[in-house]
Design an enzyme around this catalytic site. Structure first.
Site, PDB file in Angstrom:
ATOM      1  N   LEU A 185       0.838  -1.209   0.000  1.00 36.84           N
ATOM      2  CA  LEU A 185       0.000   0.000   0.000  1.00 36.84           C
ATOM      3  C   LEU A 185       0.868   1.252   0.000  1.00 36.84           C
ATOM      4  CD1 LEU A 185      -2.951  -1.045   2.368  1.00 36.84           C
ATOM      5  CD2 LEU A 185      -2.843  -1.130  -0.125  1.00 36.84           C
ATOM      6  N   ALA A 194       3.904  -6.310  -8.108  1.00 40.59           N
ATOM      7  CA  ALA A 194       4.348  -5.242  -7.202  1.00 40.59           C
ATOM      8  C   ALA A 194       5.568  -4.545  -7.775  1.00 40.59           C
ATOM      9  CB  ALA A 194       4.682  -5.824  -5.831  1.00 40.59           C
ATOM     10  N   THR A 218       7.615  -5.308 -18.712  1.00 37.63           N
ATOM     11  CA  THR A 218       7.140  -4.219 -19.565  1.00 37.63           C
ATOM     12  C   THR A 218       7.927  -4.166 -20.873  1.00 37.63           C
ATOM     13  OG1 THR A 218       7.184  -1.798 -19.741  1.00 37.63           O
ATOM     14  CG2 THR A 218       8.644  -2.747 -18.136  1.00 37.63           C
ATOM     15  N   ASP A 219       7.292  -3.640 -21.905  1.00 35.60           N
ATOM     16  CA  ASP A 219       7.998  -3.443 -23.184  1.00 35.60           C
ATOM     17  C   ASP A 219       9.097  -2.398 -23.053  1.00 35.60           C
ATOM     18  OD1 ASP A 219       6.414  -1.159 -22.953  1.00 35.60           O
ATOM     19  OD2 ASP A 219       5.494  -1.333 -24.939  1.00 35.60           O
ATOM     20  N   GLU A 220       9.060  -1.627 -21.942  1.00 35.70           N
ATOM     21  CA  GLU A 220      10.049  -0.547 -21.800  1.00 35.70           C
ATOM     22  C   GLU A 220      11.459  -1.090 -21.610  1.00 35.70           C
ATOM     23  OE1 GLU A 220       8.830   2.879 -19.510  1.00 35.70           O
ATOM     24  OE2 GLU A 220       6.723   2.387 -19.782  1.00 35.70           O
ATOM     25  N   TYR A 272      13.367   3.477 -14.149  1.00 36.67           N
ATOM     26  CA  TYR A 272      12.273   2.506 -14.043  1.00 36.67           C
ATOM     27  C   TYR A 272      12.529   1.304 -14.959  1.00 36.67           C
ATOM     28  CZ  TYR A 272       7.856   0.302 -15.383  1.00 36.67           C
ATOM     29  OH  TYR A 272       6.883  -0.622 -15.697  1.00 36.67           O
ATOM     30  N   LYS A 323      13.319  -2.719 -14.151  1.00 42.57           N
ATOM     31  CA  LYS A 323      12.488  -3.834 -14.637  1.00 42.57           C
ATOM     32  C   LYS A 323      13.362  -4.803 -15.462  1.00 42.57           C
ATOM     33  CE  LYS A 323       8.572  -4.291 -14.255  1.00 42.57           C
ATOM     34  NZ  LYS A 323       7.764  -4.949 -13.185  1.00 42.57           N
ATOM     35  N   LYS A 383      -0.639   8.683 -14.499  1.00 42.98           N
ATOM     36  CA  LYS A 383      -0.289   8.167 -15.820  1.00 42.98           C
ATOM     37  C   LYS A 383      -1.121   8.918 -16.862  1.00 42.98           C
ATOM     38  CE  LYS A 383       2.370   5.025 -13.926  1.00 42.98           C
ATOM     39  NZ  LYS A 383       1.940   3.738 -13.454  1.00 42.98           N
ATOM     40  N   ASP A 430       9.924  18.617 -21.825  1.00 39.88           N
ATOM     41  CA  ASP A 430       9.931  17.191 -22.133  1.00 39.88           C
ATOM     42  C   ASP A 430      10.523  16.387 -20.977  1.00 39.88           C
ATOM     43  OD1 ASP A 430       9.387  14.985 -23.634  1.00 39.88           O
ATOM     44  OD2 ASP A 430      10.715  15.490 -25.304  1.00 39.88           O
TER      45      ASP A 430
HETATM   46  P1  NAD Z   1       0.761   0.532  -9.896  1.00 40.15           P
HETATM   47  O1  NAD Z   1       1.824   1.527  -9.562  1.00 40.15           O
HETATM   48  O2  NAD Z   1      -0.619   0.999 -10.198  1.00 40.15           O
HETATM   49  O3  NAD Z   1       0.643  -0.549  -8.724  1.00 40.15           O
HETATM   50  C1  NAD Z   1       1.752  -1.089  -8.081  1.00 40.15           C
HETATM   51  C2  NAD Z   1       1.279  -1.760  -6.794  1.00 40.15           C
HETATM   52  O4  NAD Z   1       2.431  -2.371  -6.172  1.00 40.15           O
HETATM   53  C3  NAD Z   1       0.672  -0.801  -5.777  1.00 40.15           C
HETATM   54  O5  NAD Z   1      -0.512  -1.354  -5.244  1.00 40.15           O
HETATM   55  C4  NAD Z   1       1.740  -0.689  -4.712  1.00 40.15           C
HETATM   56  O6  NAD Z   1       1.218  -0.438  -3.408  1.00 40.15           O
HETATM   57  C5  NAD Z   1       2.406  -2.045  -4.794  1.00 40.15           C
HETATM   58  N1  NAD Z   1       3.788  -2.029  -4.307  1.00 40.15           N
HETATM   59  C6  NAD Z   1       4.768  -1.154  -4.634  1.00 40.15           C
HETATM   60  N2  NAD Z   1       5.906  -1.448  -3.963  1.00 40.15           N
HETATM   61  C7  NAD Z   1       5.633  -2.558  -3.230  1.00 40.15           C
HETATM   62  C8  NAD Z   1       6.401  -3.348  -2.339  1.00 40.15           C
HETATM   63  N3  NAD Z   1       7.685  -3.056  -2.071  1.00 40.15           N
HETATM   64  N4  NAD Z   1       5.835  -4.424  -1.765  1.00 40.15           N
HETATM   65  C9  NAD Z   1       4.515  -4.720  -2.020  1.00 40.15           C
HETATM   66  N5  NAD Z   1       3.738  -3.998  -2.827  1.00 40.15           N
HETATM   67  C10 NAD Z   1       4.296  -2.922  -3.430  1.00 40.15           C
HETATM   68  O7  NAD Z   1       1.369  -0.290 -11.126  1.00 40.15           O
HETATM   69  P2  NAD Z   1       0.619  -0.972 -12.366  1.00 40.15           P
HETATM   70  O8  NAD Z   1       0.472   0.021 -13.449  1.00 40.15           O
HETATM   71  O9  NAD Z   1      -0.560  -1.731 -11.873  1.00 40.15           O
HETATM   72  O10 NAD Z   1       1.754  -1.990 -12.836  1.00 40.15           O
HETATM   73  C11 NAD Z   1       1.803  -3.320 -12.300  1.00 40.15           C
HETATM   74  C12 NAD Z   1       2.978  -4.046 -12.920  1.00 40.15           C
HETATM   75  O11 NAD Z   1       2.822  -4.081 -14.339  1.00 40.15           O
HETATM   76  C13 NAD Z   1       4.329  -3.374 -12.664  1.00 40.15           C
HETATM   77  O12 NAD Z   1       5.281  -4.381 -12.413  1.00 40.15           O
HETATM   78  C14 NAD Z   1       4.637  -2.646 -13.956  1.00 40.15           C
HETATM   79  O13 NAD Z   1       6.036  -2.562 -14.157  1.00 40.15           O
HETATM   80  C15 NAD Z   1       3.978  -3.560 -14.971  1.00 40.15           C
HETATM   81  N6  NAD Z   1       3.510  -2.928 -16.215  1.00 40.15           N
HETATM   82  C16 NAD Z   1       2.702  -1.825 -16.177  1.00 40.15           C
HETATM   83  C17 NAD Z   1       2.222  -1.288 -17.360  1.00 40.15           C
HETATM   84  C18 NAD Z   1       1.285  -0.100 -17.368  1.00 40.15           C
HETATM   85  O14 NAD Z   1       0.951   0.415 -18.437  1.00 40.15           O
HETATM   86  N7  NAD Z   1       0.785   0.362 -16.232  1.00 40.15           N
HETATM   87  C19 NAD Z   1       2.584  -1.853 -18.600  1.00 40.15           C
HETATM   88  C20 NAD Z   1       3.423  -2.976 -18.603  1.00 40.15           C
HETATM   89  C21 NAD Z   1       3.864  -3.507 -17.398  1.00 40.15           C
HETATM   90  P1  TYD Z   2       2.994   7.344 -18.910  1.00 42.92           P
HETATM   91  O1  TYD Z   2       1.528   7.150 -18.723  1.00 42.92           O
HETATM   92  O2  TYD Z   2       3.796   7.908 -17.790  1.00 42.92           O
HETATM   93  O3  TYD Z   2       3.570   5.928 -19.385  1.00 42.92           O
HETATM   94  P2  TYD Z   2       5.056   5.538 -19.943  1.00 42.92           P
HETATM   95  O4  TYD Z   2       5.947   6.716 -19.860  1.00 42.92           O
HETATM   96  O5  TYD Z   2       5.470   4.459 -19.002  1.00 42.92           O
HETATM   97  O6  TYD Z   2       4.826   5.091 -21.336  1.00 42.92           O
HETATM   98  O7  TYD Z   2       3.210   8.285 -20.173  1.00 42.92           O
HETATM   99  C1  TYD Z   2       2.717   7.918 -21.450  1.00 42.92           C
HETATM  100  C2  TYD Z   2       3.204   8.962 -22.439  1.00 42.92           C
HETATM  101  O8  TYD Z   2       2.563  10.207 -22.133  1.00 42.92           O
HETATM  102  C3  TYD Z   2       4.701   9.233 -22.353  1.00 42.92           C
HETATM  103  O9  TYD Z   2       5.198   9.463 -23.664  1.00 42.92           O
HETATM  104  C4  TYD Z   2       4.811  10.494 -21.538  1.00 42.92           C
HETATM  105  C5  TYD Z   2       3.524  11.229 -21.865  1.00 42.92           C
HETATM  106  N1  TYD Z   2       2.977  12.087 -20.788  1.00 42.92           N
HETATM  107  C6  TYD Z   2       2.654  13.437 -21.041  1.00 42.92           C
HETATM  108  O10 TYD Z   2       2.836  13.930 -22.169  1.00 42.92           O
HETATM  109  N2  TYD Z   2       2.134  14.186 -20.022  1.00 42.92           N
HETATM  110  C7  TYD Z   2       1.946  13.677 -18.773  1.00 42.92           C
HETATM  111  O11 TYD Z   2       1.493  14.435 -17.871  1.00 42.92           O
HETATM  112  C8  TYD Z   2       2.257  12.300 -18.531  1.00 42.92           C
HETATM  113  C9  TYD Z   2       2.044  11.691 -17.174  1.00 42.92           C
HETATM  114  C10 TYD Z   2       2.769  11.549 -19.571  1.00 42.92           C
END
Ligand code: NAD
Ligand code: TYD
Length: 338
Positions: free
Chosen positions: A35, A82, A125-127, A153, A157, A192, A275
């Site tokens: 949390l 997580a 992640t694809d990143e 980040y 990963k 995000k 940027d």
């Molecule tokens: P999020 O930030 O919304 O959620 C992360 C969760 O992990 C939170 O509930 C947080 O409390 C918990 N957490 C963080 N540190 C912790 C710890 N030390 N111990 C236990 N719990 C912990 O993230 P998300 O967007 O749901 O992403 C989930 C996973 O998917 C991540 O591993 C992320 O790298 C991966 N991912 C996300 C995306 C995306 O677009 N959001 C895309 C590809 C992969």
């Molecule tokens: P984000 O949702 O942070 O995902 P990621 O960087 O992991 O792909 O950002 C998505 C795209 O949007 C990224 O190119 C950065 C851009 N962005 C903005 O232009 N303004 C914003 O306020 C945020 C959060 C992201």
């Protein structure tokens, strides 16, 4: 079958818990989450009293706490969501990203080795592949694309992925890894791009677009990601990596304009801001492997998914307004200033 889901109070983890609850009603689900600012227990409120669901507040870096969960629950599968997940925060303060994303992964896998597991799944992640040029739409990330991370980040990963592969090769741990493109949908924290723009537009606040807004992301509706992980857990082979993406590339500026139009807000809310440092230009997944091996295809088209997502944020104002009015506001002011 007992599944431990770490990070289940976050965006994708919570969607995964709800997906698995409906796809496999007989499975026991144990959620471990620290949390952090990104974890929201209210997201899991509807399932809290379910006898086949257990929530444990713990840090995945806490070896004793994780071992206790293994002793008590004897999980068959662990899915690790997580993580610290926001690129901008990793640029401001990388330390916790290494702590949770790398060392936390190690602690979880050590527990799997000690107590046994049928599958350890790492949600990546694809990143980790870095970025692609904007002028080469013919290029895509495959599972063979070299790791080439850009931000703290994505580097954390990538480091975790290497460790997962090493635990498979060295100790024979039955692992799998999925590398998904950008997700969108309900319960995404409004830091995000998509939820931030929806929340700001609904509050008639400025819409901060980084640089020129021409960076490209490959968007996938979160439920399609959850479905893919379910398939990998049950039918994917141990030691394998699967890319997940739906060939839905969009420029940031086009997404922001689309949100303005959908909410009937003026494009004059858009403001171009400094940027992001090291900003990745384009992400694009080639999902051929998961399609050919496991038959996965996304169900939700972007046009439908974005409407569903906007509708969810409209219907669940309380969920995000609470976040926006709390601790997150301090981050927002630091990040975007006045
Ligand atoms: P999020 O930030 O919304 O959620 C992360 C969760 O992990 C939170 O509930 C947080 O409390 C918990 N957490 C963080 N540190 C912790 C710890 N030390 N111990 C236990 N719990 C912990 O993230 P998300 O967007 O749901 O992403 C989930 C996973 O998917 C991540 O591993 C992320 O790298 C991966 N991912 C996300 C995306 C995306 O677009 N959001 C895309 C590809 C992969
Ligand atoms: P984000 O949702 O942070 O995902 P990621 O960087 O992991 O792909 O950002 C998505 C795209 O949007 C990224 O190119 C950065 C851009 N962005 C903005 O232009 N303004 C914003 O306020 C945020 C959060 C992201």
């Amino acid at each position: 079958m007992t599944i431990v889901v770490t990070g289940g109070a976050g965006f994708i983890g919570a969607n995964f818990i709800y997906y698995m609850r409906s796809a496999h009603p007989d499975y026991r689900i144990v959620c471990i989450d620290k949390l952090t600012y990104a974890g929201n227990l209210s997201t899991l409120a509807p399932i809290m009293d379910d006898p086949d669901f257990r929530f444990i507040k713990a840090d995945i870096c806490d070896r004793d706490a994780i071992e206790t969960v293994f002793q008590e629950e004897k999980p068959d599968i662990l899915v690790n969501f997580a993580a610290e997940s926001h690129v901008d925060r990793s640029i401001a303060d990388p330390q916790v990203f290494l702590q949770t994303n790398v060392l936390g992964t190690q602690v979880l896998m050590d527990a799997c080795r000690k107590y046994g597991i049928k599958r350890y799944h790492q949600v990546s992640t694809d990143e980790v592949y870095g970025d692609l040029p904007l002028d080469r739409p013919d290029l895509f990330f495959t599972e063979e694309t070299p790791i080439h991370a850009s931000s703290p980040y994505s580097a954390s990963k990538a480091a975790a992925d290497l460790l997962v592969i090493a635990y498979h090769r060295t100790y024979g741990l039955p692992v799998s890894i999925s590398r998904c493109s950008n997700n969108y949908g309900p319960y995404q924290f409004p830091e995000k791009l998509i939820p931030l723009m929806i929340a700001n537009a609904l509050s008639d606040k400025q819409l901060p677009v980084y640089g020129q807004g021409i960076n490209v992301r490959d968007w996938l509706y979160v439920e399609d990601h959850c479905k893919a992980i379910d398939l990998i857990l049950h039918n994917g082979s141990a030691g394998s990596i699967y890319n997940i993406g739906g060939h839905n590339e969009m420029r940031n500026i086009d997404i922001v304009k689309l949100i303005c139009h959908a909410l009937n807000k003026p494009e004059s809310l858009i403001c171009y801001v400094k940027d992001r440092k090291g900003h990745d230009l384009r992400y694009a997944i080639d999902p051929a492997k998961i399609h050919e091996e496991l038959g996965w295809l996304p169900d939700t088209k972007f046009a439908d998914g974005i409407q569903k997502t906007i509708a969810w944020y409209l219907e669940n104002r309380e969920w995000w307004e609470e976040i926006v009015s709390g601790e997150y506001q301090k981050y927002y002011e630091k990040m975007y200033g006045a």
